[in-house]
Scaffold this motif. Sequence first.
Motif, PDB file in Angstrom:
ATOM      1  N   SER A 196       1.495   0.673   7.964  1.00 11.97           N
ATOM      2  CA  SER A 196       0.434   1.630   8.250  1.00 11.97           C
ATOM      3  C   SER A 196      -0.792   1.353   7.394  1.00 11.97           C
ATOM      4  O   SER A 196      -0.716   0.679   6.359  1.00 11.97           O
ATOM      5  CB  SER A 196       0.923   3.059   8.006  1.00 11.97           C
ATOM      6  N   VAL A 197      -1.907   1.900   7.851  1.00 10.65           N
ATOM      7  CA  VAL A 197      -3.181   1.764   7.150  1.00 10.65           C
ATOM      8  C   VAL A 197      -3.999   3.020   7.422  1.00 10.65           C
ATOM      9  O   VAL A 197      -3.914   3.602   8.503  1.00 10.65           O
ATOM     10  CB  VAL A 197      -3.946   0.504   7.620  1.00 10.65           C
ATOM     11  N   GLY A 198      -4.769   3.460   6.417  1.00 12.22           N
ATOM     12  CA  GLY A 198      -5.579   4.646   6.659  1.00 12.22           C
ATOM     13  C   GLY A 198      -6.403   5.043   5.451  1.00 12.22           C
ATOM     14  O   GLY A 198      -6.544   4.274   4.495  1.00 12.22           O
ATOM     15  N   ALA A 199      -6.915   6.254   5.518  1.00 13.86           N
ATOM     16  CA  ALA A 199      -7.896   6.746   4.554  1.00 13.86           C
ATOM     17  C   ALA A 199      -7.447   6.476   3.133  1.00 13.86           C
ATOM     18  O   ALA A 199      -6.295   6.657   2.773  1.00 13.86           O
ATOM     19  CB  ALA A 199      -8.128   8.231   4.765  1.00 13.86           C
ATOM     20  N   GLY A 200      -8.397   6.043   2.329  1.00 18.22           N
ATOM     21  CA  GLY A 200      -8.079   5.769   0.930  1.00 18.22           C
ATOM     22  C   GLY A 200      -8.907   4.655   0.310  1.00 18.22           C
ATOM     23  O   GLY A 200      -9.532   4.878  -0.690  1.00 18.22           O
ATOM     24  N   MET A 201      -8.922   3.394   0.863  1.00 20.44           N
ATOM     25  CA  MET A 201      -8.107   2.961   2.001  1.00 20.44           C
ATOM     26  C   MET A 201      -6.710   2.565   1.516  1.00 20.44           C
ATOM     27  O   MET A 201      -6.581   1.813   0.559  1.00 20.44           O
ATOM     28  CB  MET A 201      -8.749   1.757   2.688  1.00 20.44           C
ATOM     29  N   ASN A 202      -5.694   3.081   2.190  1.00 19.97           N
ATOM     30  CA  ASN A 202      -4.311   2.865   1.810  1.00 19.97           C
ATOM     31  C   ASN A 202      -3.596   1.983   2.822  1.00 19.97           C
ATOM     32  O   ASN A 202      -3.845   2.079   4.033  1.00 19.97           O
ATOM     33  CB  ASN A 202      -3.585   4.195   1.687  1.00 19.97           C
ATOM     34  N   VAL A 203      -2.702   1.143   2.309  1.00 24.43           N
ATOM     35  CA  VAL A 203      -1.913   0.229   3.132  1.00 24.43           C
ATOM     36  C   VAL A 203      -0.475   0.293   2.616  1.00 24.43           C
ATOM     37  O   VAL A 203      -0.251   0.333   1.402  1.00 24.43           O
ATOM     38  CB  VAL A 203      -2.421  -1.211   3.019  1.00 24.43           C
ATOM     39  N   ASN A 204       0.511   0.297   3.517  1.00 28.36           N
ATOM     40  CA  ASN A 204       1.900   0.197   3.071  1.00 28.36           C
ATOM     41  C   ASN A 204       2.803  -0.365   4.158  1.00 28.36           C
ATOM     42  O   ASN A 204       2.396  -0.470   5.327  1.00 28.36           O
ATOM     43  CB  ASN A 204       2.437   1.543   2.560  1.00 28.36           C
ATOM     44  N   ALA A 205       4.010  -0.743   3.746  1.00 27.09           N
ATOM     45  CA  ALA A 205       4.985  -1.330   4.677  1.00 27.09           C
ATOM     46  C   ALA A 205       6.388  -1.137   4.115  1.00 27.09           C
ATOM     47  O   ALA A 205       6.568  -1.052   2.895  1.00 27.09           O
ATOM     48  CB  ALA A 205       4.690  -2.808   4.904  1.00 27.09           C
ATOM     49  N   ILE A 206       7.345  -1.077   5.010  1.00 24.64           N
ATOM     50  CA  ILE A 206       8.771  -0.993   4.659  1.00 24.64           C
ATOM     51  C   ILE A 206       9.542  -1.942   5.562  1.00 24.64           C
ATOM     52  O   ILE A 206       9.294  -1.973   6.780  1.00 24.64           O
ATOM     53  CB  ILE A 206       9.318   0.438   4.856  1.00 24.64           C
ATOM     54  N   VAL A 207      10.468  -2.690   5.003  1.00 25.69           N
ATOM     55  CA  VAL A 207      11.425  -3.467   5.794  1.00 25.69           C
ATOM     56  C   VAL A 207      12.738  -2.700   5.778  1.00 25.69           C
ATOM     57  O   VAL A 207      13.235  -2.304   4.712  1.00 25.69           O
ATOM     58  CB  VAL A 207      11.614  -4.889   5.240  1.00 25.69           C
ATOM     59  N   TYR A 208      13.298  -2.487   6.957  1.00 19.31           N
ATOM     60  CA  TYR A 208      14.450  -1.592   7.113  1.00 19.31           C
ATOM     61  C   TYR A 208      15.483  -2.223   8.042  1.00 19.31           C
ATOM     62  O   TYR A 208      15.134  -2.736   9.112  1.00 19.31           O
ATOM     63  CB  TYR A 208      13.979  -0.246   7.694  1.00 19.31           C
ATOM     64  N   LYS A 209      16.744  -2.151   7.635  1.00 17.59           N
ATOM     65  CA  LYS A 209      17.837  -2.675   8.472  1.00 17.59           C
ATOM     66  C   LYS A 209      18.617  -1.511   9.055  1.00 17.59           C
ATOM     67  O   LYS A 209      19.109  -0.643   8.324  1.00 17.59           O
ATOM     68  CB  LYS A 209      18.764  -3.580   7.659  1.00 17.59           C
ATOM     69  N   MET A 210      18.710  -1.487  10.352  1.00 20.30           N
ATOM     70  CA  MET A 210      19.386  -0.396  11.062  1.00 20.30           C
ATOM     71  C   MET A 210      20.900  -0.444  10.782  1.00 20.30           C
ATOM     72  O   MET A 210      21.486  -1.491  10.633  1.00 20.30           O
ATOM     73  CB  MET A 210      19.150  -0.509  12.554  1.00 20.30           C
TER      74      MET A 210
END
Length: 353
Positions: free
Chosen positions: A339-353
């Motif tokens: 995701s990206v948005g106001a701030g400007m902020n950026v983040n990510a997650i790697v997830y295994k189901m």
Amino acid sequence: MNIKITGSGSYIPTEIVCNSDFANHKFLNEDGTPFAQSNDIITQKFKGITGIQERRYVTNDLLTSDIAFIAAKKAVENANIDPETLDYIIFAHNFGNVKQGAIQADLLPSLATRVKHDLRIKNPKCVAYDMLFGCPGWVEGVIQATAFIKAGMAKKCLVIGAETLSRVVDPHDRDSMIYSDGAGATIIEAKDGESEGILAHESATFAYDEANYLFFGNSFNKTHDPNVRYIKMHGRKIYEFALSNVPNAMKECLDNSGIDISQLKKILIHQANEKMDEAIIQRFYKLYEKEVPAGIMPMSIHKLGNSSVATVPTLYDSLVKGEIENQELNKGDVIMFASVGAGMNVNAIVYKM
């Protein structure tokens, strides 16, 4: 110890607003002058760029905390847990409760406290707080919940992303067509078992030059009350920022997870703008000198618009419940949230189901 999403829920508002519903809006430039193009041409170009055909607005009787409670209750039921066992309620939003036609947001008590109250949780050790992090708020909430669990401070957390952007948009700004309402919630728990759940995460805030790319400003209609403020953005700057920074954050997150890009099954990216999201994914795969696999990026923006913090959790909930055509998730699949948005902020997650 694995940190997993054990339940999810969402609230998709019932009021459908099509692009044609903006036909009578008087769209203006920032200086208050009218556009040369007709609204038909404006909406056609808008759809071509953003992919948005329609969006959802809440009805006048509902507030952000109300739709968050509905999503949270569904997540609790889906996870089959006793809400009294929750250690944290983390509520990501940006504008609080805004009543239809109001000029002031209501943030007292906090929206997370209201959800806890509505869930009828008596346990005072269940800590409820709000988080302002722009559109990446829900993803960051999951990262915070992960940190609490890893530190031994929690075993179960409820993370919510909800927003009613329809109440903070300037009707004379064509960007108002982007925004929508919605709520998504997830239960994050520590579980024993095979290596699964959250494998890696990455976050960053760029504020030296980028802090005011999204801001609160006056209506483009100069006759409007100057005390009433609306969500505004420098769209071109945000687009260029996202393309420059989000793919790099995604790569760093994936590299830290130890997962090869060929194992990535789905990317659940913030539903901000279809063309922008496609360009981000293209650049991400280009960093690995790979072609973008077909169907890697499920989309909900066409029908739901951009509901800020709610886009990723509602997309996830729809996906795991088989509600998105030609898309599915299976046990063992590796996915990425970004995701990206106001701030400007950026983040990510790697997830295994």
